[in-house]
Design an enzyme around this catalytic site. Structure first.
Site, PDB file in Angstrom:
ATOM      1  N   CYS A 113      43.346   8.925  35.546  1.00 58.60           N
ATOM      2  CA  CYS A 113      42.941   9.546  34.272  1.00 58.60           C
ATOM      3  C   CYS A 113      42.414   8.459  33.342  1.00 58.60           C
ATOM      4  O   CYS A 113      42.456   7.272  33.678  1.00 58.60           O
ATOM      5  CB  CYS A 113      44.105  10.327  33.665  1.00 58.60           C
ATOM      6  SG  CYS A 113      45.308   9.323  32.769  1.00 58.60           S
ATOM      7  N   CYS A 121      27.719   4.930  16.781  1.00 56.90           N
ATOM      8  CA  CYS A 121      26.292   5.258  16.702  1.00 56.90           C
ATOM      9  C   CYS A 121      25.754   4.990  15.299  1.00 56.90           C
ATOM     10  O   CYS A 121      24.556   4.929  15.097  1.00 56.90           O
ATOM     11  CB  CYS A 121      26.028   6.679  17.171  1.00 56.90           C
ATOM     12  SG  CYS A 121      26.953   7.915  16.292  1.00 56.90           S
ATOM     13  N   CYS A 138      49.262  10.328  33.087  1.00 53.41           N
ATOM     14  CA  CYS A 138      49.382  11.054  34.361  1.00 53.41           C
ATOM     15  C   CYS A 138      50.630  10.676  35.142  1.00 53.41           C
ATOM     16  O   CYS A 138      51.082  11.441  35.991  1.00 53.41           O
ATOM     17  CB  CYS A 138      48.118  10.891  35.199  1.00 53.41           C
ATOM     18  SG  CYS A 138      47.790   9.234  35.784  1.00 53.41           S
TER      19      CYS A 138
HETATM   20 ZN    ZN Z   1      46.635   8.065  34.227  1.00 53.03          ZN
END
Ligand code: ZN
Length: 332
Positions: A159, A176, A234
């Site tokens: 992730c 930007c 994760c």
């Molecule tokens: Zn992860």
């Protein structure tokens, strides 16, 4: 096209992509997915079209800028004209920890694809948390100057926080506003993002690479990504961005506007506020927003007010002024 065919086309037609941020990247990727026939596109954006956007935001026109049309609406009109066989759902809203669940299908439905069209890390880390908790694929993209960075994070793979555990400190990254964005770099990022999304829809798995492309020189670097033990998201399953309260006032990238959205904001009766402001301002009102050109001690400025209680101010730079003006013209 090998790998797609009629079966693939049907799968693409059954797909649902949520595009968060319909600025430069969001416009480009939305157009590619609409033309490819992705069946449902949900578009989310908090801003209105400005003349300075047109150099890179490919779904908008000078008329949209003159009328200050909300980007999600202007984009959805253009996409409907491009492909009338798909469903486009526009939302003029600030996608945040407060409201993200309102825009996603219920957890027991097919997970949509999350396409990153944002310009800030706060929202990217929120998207990563949503992707991991809901089992959605998250297609990261970022563009600065002539560089396009993309990565496809699919369920079970690495992730965003496996690579960048924490967001960069505010002010340490070019934006930007400070560095500018080259239109072709936007198109390169959107092309890679859309191709990865289409691959996933037809049943293939895009490889976990961070792809860094310099469109000015043509150089490209690919970095293979892998899951990290101890990743806060994760692996450790800490979803801190899902509940993180954002500041009431934020600076929007691109056209020098400030957004003020109080935490306790109520739904706004736009015609009522329009009536109240008319003696002191030039006011236009639509079902989605109210626009007022005001002149007070802060000089000339423009306020766009949305039904969810959010206001955008152009012509001021201090967050404290945004709070003062909101209290004065909208009420607390
Ligand atoms: Zn992860």
């Amino acid at each position: 096209m090998p790998g797609i065919g009629t079966t693939g086309a049907a799968r693409i037609g059954a797909g649902h992509a949520i595009i968060i941020g319909v600025g430069a990247l969001g416009c480009a990727v939305a157009e590619l997915l609409a033309r490819a026939g992705v069946g449902t596109l949900t578009l989310l954006d908090r801003d209105v079209v400005d003349l300075t956007n047109l150099q890179r935001q490919c779904l908008f026109s000078e008329a949209d800028a003159a009328d200050r049309v909300p980007k999600a609406l202007a984009a959805s009109r253009r996409l409907a004209a491009i492909n009338s066989s798909i469903v486009v759902r526009p939302f003029v809203a600030d996608f945040s920890a407060r409201n993200w669940a309102d825009f996603l299908p219920a957890p027991d439905q097919t997970a949509p694809l999350l396409l990153d069209g944002t310009d800030n890390f706060e929202t990217r880390y929120l998207l990563n948390d949503i992707a991991v908790t809901r089992g959605c694929a998250y297609f990261y993209a970022g563009v600065i100057m002539c560089r396009a960075m993309t990565a496809a994070f699919t369920p079970g793979g690495p992730c965003l926080r496996c690579i960048f555990p924490d967001p960069p400190a505010p002010g340490t990254q070019p934006t930007c506003d400070t560095a500018g964005v080259l239109g072709p770099a936007v198109q390169a990022a959107a092309a890679l993002q859309a191709a990865a999304a289409l691959r996933l829809l037809v049943g293939e798995s895009p490889e976990p690479f961070l792809i860094d492309t310099d469109v000015w020189t043509g150089e490209q670097r690919r970095i293979r990504l892998s899951r990290q033990t101890g990743c806060p998201c994760c692996d450790m399953r800490h979803f801190e961005f899902l509940s993180r309260a954002a500041d009431d006032t934020t600076t929007l990238c691109g056209a020098g506007s400030l957004q003020h959205w109080p935490h306790d904001a109520r739904t706004i009766d736009l015609p009522l506020i329009a009536q109240r402001l008319r003696p002191m301002a030039e006011v236009t009102v639509s079902p989605f927003m109210l626009r007022a050109r005001l002149r007070d001690t802060h000089g000339p400025m423009e306020m766009s007010l949305f039904a969810d209680g959010r206001a955008l101010f152009r012509g001021i730079t201090e967050p404290a002024d945004a709070r003062t003006l909101y209290a004065r013209y909208v009420g607390c």
